[in-house]
Design an enzyme around this catalytic site. Structure first.
Site, PDB file in Angstrom:
ATOM      1  N   GLY A 144     -28.272  17.735   8.700  1.00  0.00           N
ATOM      2  CA  GLY A 144     -28.393  16.297   8.470  1.00  0.00           C
ATOM      3  C   GLY A 144     -28.752  15.891   7.060  1.00  0.00           C
ATOM      4  O   GLY A 144     -29.610  15.037   6.850  1.00  0.00           O
TER       5      GLY A 144
ATOM      6  N   ASP B 118     -22.763   3.560   2.690  1.00  0.00           N
ATOM      7  CA  ASP B 118     -22.896   3.329   1.245  1.00  0.00           C
ATOM      8  C   ASP B 118     -24.091   4.087   0.662  1.00  0.00           C
ATOM      9  O   ASP B 118     -24.030   4.595  -0.460  1.00  0.00           O
ATOM     10  CB  ASP B 118     -22.976   1.831   0.917  1.00  0.00           C
ATOM     11  CG  ASP B 118     -24.096   1.109   1.657  1.00  0.00           C
ATOM     12  OD1 ASP B 118     -24.594   1.646   2.685  1.00  0.00           O
ATOM     13  OD2 ASP B 118     -24.484   0.015   1.225  1.00  0.00           O
TER      14      ASP B 118
ATOM     15  N   HIS C 251     -31.832  31.091 -22.498  1.00  0.00           N
ATOM     16  CA  HIS C 251     -31.702  29.783 -21.848  1.00  0.00           C
ATOM     17  C   HIS C 251     -31.353  30.024 -20.378  1.00  0.00           C
ATOM     18  O   HIS C 251     -30.821  31.089 -20.029  1.00  0.00           O
ATOM     19  CB  HIS C 251     -30.624  28.952 -22.538  1.00  0.00           C
ATOM     20  CG  HIS C 251     -29.249  29.514 -22.425  1.00  0.00           C
ATOM     21  ND1 HIS C 251     -28.855  30.655 -23.087  1.00  0.00           N
ATOM     22  CD2 HIS C 251     -28.181  29.126 -21.691  1.00  0.00           C
ATOM     23  CE1 HIS C 251     -27.611  30.922 -22.779  1.00  0.00           C
ATOM     24  NE2 HIS C 251     -27.171  30.032 -21.936  1.00  0.00           N
ATOM     25  N   HIS C 252     -31.647  29.050 -19.538  1.00  0.00           N
ATOM     26  CA  HIS C 252     -31.467  29.154 -18.072  1.00  0.00           C
ATOM     27  C   HIS C 252     -32.468  30.120 -17.422  1.00  0.00           C
ATOM     28  O   HIS C 252     -32.323  30.442 -16.250  1.00  0.00           O
ATOM     29  CB  HIS C 252     -30.058  29.591 -17.644  1.00  0.00           C
ATOM     30  CG  HIS C 252     -28.947  28.716 -18.103  1.00  0.00           C
ATOM     31  ND1 HIS C 252     -29.128  27.445 -18.589  1.00  0.00           N
ATOM     32  CD2 HIS C 252     -27.590  28.904 -18.125  1.00  0.00           C
ATOM     33  CE1 HIS C 252     -27.944  26.916 -18.912  1.00  0.00           C
ATOM     34  NE2 HIS C 252     -27.010  27.774 -18.642  1.00  0.00           N
TER      35      HIS C 252
ATOM     36  N   GLU D 273     -32.597   5.425   8.365  1.00  0.00           N
ATOM     37  CA  GLU D 273     -34.040   5.419   8.079  1.00  0.00           C
ATOM     38  C   GLU D 273     -34.673   4.125   8.588  1.00  0.00           C
ATOM     39  O   GLU D 273     -35.778   4.134   9.140  1.00  0.00           O
ATOM     40  CB  GLU D 273     -34.302   5.565   6.580  1.00  0.00           C
ATOM     41  CG  GLU D 273     -33.639   6.753   5.895  1.00  0.00           C
ATOM     42  CD  GLU D 273     -34.092   8.115   6.412  1.00  0.00           C
ATOM     43  OE1 GLU D 273     -34.971   8.174   7.276  1.00  0.00           O
ATOM     44  OE2 GLU D 273     -33.522   9.133   5.968  1.00  0.00           O
TER      45      GLU D 273
ATOM     46  N   GLY E 162     -27.765  -0.047   2.531  1.00  0.00           N
ATOM     47  CA  GLY E 162     -28.987   0.768   2.551  1.00  0.00           C
ATOM     48  C   GLY E 162     -28.903   1.940   3.497  1.00  0.00           C
ATOM     49  O   GLY E 162     -27.838   2.293   4.010  1.00  0.00           O
TER      50      GLY E 162
END
Lengths: 593, 593
Positions: free
Chosen positions: B442, B472, B143-144, B505, B501
């Site tokens: 950023g 937010d 696994h992994h 952007e 929001g």
């Protein structure tokens, strides 16, 4: 239409496409590169796309938002978006999951999600919005870069986890590269990576290629070799006097051969068992289905039935540690036949490029004569009794069979790595229900994002309820995605198994270590906190006793509620399903310090 | 002790170490590989380590948990842990941040955090617990894993974002590899990657090397070349009649030359300005400090002062888009000198391997004769008046200068990519305060994890309050890490700028697009939901008007509270600091669709 014809038709379509592209010099209709990409996705039934906005993908997102049939699912972060695309793809057979991120900061956050899709064979397309073709060449010191001009570093890293990657740097080959990427993705069921520079999104290209749909049909098997393989298998079954057991595994689901397998089983009458990753590949209420085989961890009755058969035919097997009881299959090669997506193994002989999708219907035809013999082989009934326990405490031993009575046909059940993945194994699931789990990759937190994707796909396909089982430790990794479930109006039932930490790790090592503990959140307040301005109806419950849980499960207003619900189930920190306890012991030995 | 002596001493130490290792054949004390690694970290002042448990690192975590001076900070997920290690390293000058993850699923989730540390030059050590040396060779289908035996795929991917990587596969070189990894990390201020197989953790090796501490001193400058450079710079300053302006930037902080710069400025009297990434490299209340220079986005008075100087000496500059007003410096090469960590640029001439750390003290000595001339150059006072606004709404134009009155000496201020990174620029910060931000990489959400790491480092170093500004949208990516702040008893003040929001952007593209909106959480309930069983004291506030915010800031029980506090600040969706509006316009042009 048989599988052969389908494959040949696909081949004819491909050739026609190449021809038309060359012929259509005049009167060619045009479409933007972004529009071309979305049309291809729409043709394949993609109705939801995952990801986050970032300054290098915003122009493409304009097209997504304006598309009439594709919904943009804004996720809370990129890892969760990757998990969601994975969960979505698992339910949309023949289609794919799509995640769109931005250069560097966005795409790298999704990397674990993409690697998981690679490991588990899930078709996920990763579209990355990147700086313009001009900036790719001049390499200015932009934000989101490494500061040293290596604009290809992220793509380089991602090649480890994709089967195909391309940068759409020119109009001349954009359409062809998109087709190649998507075809690879759906044929091989693995992630692919597409770099979409800002200035390419609205470039106009010919729409000619779009007339021929892309196909996920695998390449045809060579007829003579295939016939030889069928003959060989027939011989082995004859030698075995028809005493054959079929073992279905992950790739039956991943490579879309559920139907072919169902037909094979029906016509031959062979008994069938499933591995953990193959659970629900065959309906668990099918009368010739006997339950789960997982090597030395198997229930003794099942173990004996499987390992003592004269011949075992594995279909779509994936021999991982957690899927095989730590490699403890007791099936000698001499009595073993394996059907895979791109090869067939008969005892010691390997036959490359003989894939199961086309082989199975022919094998069904050849082996159906064994039905009368095979159908007499006894299959132990796969049932799970609710154990009698004095204690009121909710134990794993009691919890999973109790949930067995709660599940319905067409439910979609998502289980997290940890106690849930192991607990669900022994519970027979209803017909047409689907189990979604990540046994090989096993990334904790995956189930939450995956549940979002699965719930959207389930809504599109009008399946039943979506039910998530996740531990409190795992849920803390990806908790914010529940907010997206709420905002999208999805209504899963979320069982939070609150055992105050990473129980699976405690089973492996460090039972009383602080590093395996986590902080104790107010789970009952979570839906309310993440609700979108309180717009949606939600309900939360905390159950601490068997009675409380039973009453809740029996309450029809809970069982068929038209809202998202969260049930915090208080369990003991060191309680775990027996299958996990035994697996953890074996894993712990491999990791000896 | 001068810098020269320090460097020579470090060299002597290194040589001595090599000698002793060879000499000590008999009577060598032994230590486990894991113990050796922790001792090295402890020697460098590491007191907190970040990450999550996973089945391949549990044995190592035993040692961490049992270590008397190192605290294991269990994070909620690996990306957040990477961010936290980054934030921790930024405050612990001369030391490093450490994150421990598990093979595949853990390490890949941290990749964006590691890449960010590479980009921003932050020393982060990534320790990955991996399968045993035996399993690395036999490559079982664990696994992994990716299911195809490529056990080195994750390491391969990570090489894109590290300056050194090693697998500790044998006792013979484990100590030497650990020393090499850590030395590279702290000298070059970049991430390194160490694979620690399970069976190596408790292997015994010689502890001899541990007697010589590791050093972050850069290699010495060649004396003759250095003298030539100093002479050349002296000539240029003379020609400029001492009319020199100093511009401090990111690498002053990253390469630990704050002290040398302070001395240089004091002795020469040159005026000094900072770039966005160099903010607080020099105390902003220093009387020769004039504020922020960011190319064409600079305040006209400052712009004129910087660009009209006869000579500009940049120290530790990093010419990224957001740090230079989209590459709009108006400083001709002919009037420009740049001091870097590993080279010096005088006009058009580049002098490799002449690093600023040792150069600066000598330059200070040579240029102090200009003090009387230079100290007469006028520097505009860096103050920010609170604007008069009729509206009660909290605007960015008012918010940031208002916070200017709230900050105190020794505060640690963490700002998120987005409105906060730009809003903070024009606000003069108090002496000895520290600004932590990620302008080049950023990655939204970074500030939350980083704040956790910074708060732990601040507590270790007994600095002042830790204050986080996050939008937010960004907070939703990494929100769970607030639970770790609570559990660790940290008491930051978290300002959540609720503008519904991704405003950064929206400024770049898609102002009214749905994909830039997010769901509206009940922020005032967050601390309570994430509180560890309600064990800790918390307080939450929502402010919607200037008056409400002002009253809160003026309330001393808020300003010096002994508990974690969250302030939800309601702002308009399309309001943004002017510097962001202008930067976004320029970025939008580069990303033209």
């Amino acid at each position: 239409m048989s599988n052969d014809t389908a494959t040949l038709n696909a081949e004819v379509d491909r050739l026609r496409l190449e021809l038309q592209t060359l012929q259509a010099k005049a009167g060619v209709k045009s479409i933007t590169v972004g529009g071309y990409l979305l049309t291809r996705l729409e043709q394949l039934g993609v109705k939801s796309m995952f990801g986050l906005p970032g300054d290098f993908n915003l122009g493409f997102l304009d097209l997504v938002e304006d598309h009439p049939d594709i919904d943009w699912v804004g996720n809370c972060n990129e890892l969760n978006a990757g998990y969601a695309a994975d969960g979505y793809a698992r339910l949309k057979e023949g289609s794919l999951g799509v995640i769109t991120t931005t250069f560097g900061v966005g795409e790298l956050s999704a990397m674990n999600g993409i690697a998981g899709a690679f490991s588990e064979m899930v078709p996920v397309l990763h579209i990355v919005g990147v700086p313009s073709t001009v900036q790719q060449k001049t390499k200015p010191l932009l934000h989101h870069t490494l500061g040293d001009g290596r604009f290809d570093a992220y793509r380089q890293a991602s090649t480890q986890f994709t089967i195909f990657d391309a940068a759409l740097m020119s109009k001349t080959d954009a359409g062809q590269l998109i087709d190649q990427a998507i075809t690879q993705c759906i044929q091989k069921a693995r992630p692919v990576y597409l770099m979409l520079p800002t200035d390419m999104v609205l470039q106009e290209i010919s729409s000619e290629r779009l007339q021929i749909p892309l196909s996920n049909a695998p390449p045809p098997n060579a007829p003579a070799k295939e016939e030889f393989v069928i003959e060989t298998i027939h011989e082995r079954v004859k030698e075995a006097d028809g005493d054959v057991v079929v073992l279905v595994d992950a790739c039956v689901i991943r490579h879309g051969v559920r139907k072919e397998v169902k037909e094979f089983l029906k016509e031959t009458g062979f008994p069938v068992y499933a591995t953990p990753m193959g659970k629900t590949a065959v309906d668990e209420n099918y009368n010739r289905y006997g339950g789960i085989y997982v090597g030395s961890l198997t229930h003794p009755t099942i173990k004996e039935k499987v390992e003592n058969a004269n011949l075992i035919i594995s279909i779509g097997s994936l021999g991982t540690d957690f899927n095989t009881g730590n490699f403890s299959y007791n099936i000698p090669t001499r009595r073993h036949i394996e059907l895979h997506s791109n090869y067939t193994q008969v005892q010691y002989a390997r036959f490359d490029d003989i894939g199961m999708k086309q082989l199975l219907p022919k094998l069904t035809e050849r082996l159906q004569s064994f039905h009368s013999v095979a159908s007499k082989i006894e299959v132990p009934p796969f049932i799970k009794q609710l154990p009698k326990e004095e204690s009121t405490v909710i134990s794993h031993l009691w919890f999973w069979p109790r949930l067995g009575y709660f599940f319905k046909q067409r439910d979609v059940i998502v289980t997290e790595t940890g106690t849930a993945n192991f607990g669900i194994l022994d519970v027979p699931l209803p017909a047409d229900s689907i189990l979604v789990s990540q046994v090989l990759w096993g990334s904790i937190g995956w189930s939450v994002g995956s549940c979002l994707g699965a719930a959207l796909a389930a809504r599109e396909k009008q399946l039943g309820r979506v039910i998530l089982f996740v531990g409190d430790g795992s849920l803390q990794l990806t908790v914010q995605e529940i907010a997206v479930m709420i905002r999208k109006g999805l209504k899963p039932i979320i069982f939070v198994l609150n055992n105050k930490g990473y129980t699976i790790e405690k089973m492996i090592h460090g039972k009383y270590r602080k590093y395996n503990n986590i902080s104790d959140w107010k789970w009952s307040a979570l839906l309310d906190t993440l609700n979108d301005g309180g717009k949606f109806d939600t309900a939360s419950y905390t159950v601490t006793t068997k009675r409380e849980l039973s009453d809740l499960l029996d309450d029809s207003s809970f069982a068929s509620a038209d809202k998202i619900q969260l049930v915090e189930v208080l369990m003991e920190a060191l309680d775990a399903p027996q299958a996990l306890v035994r697996q953890a012991e074996l894993t712990g030995k491999g990791n000896k310090y």
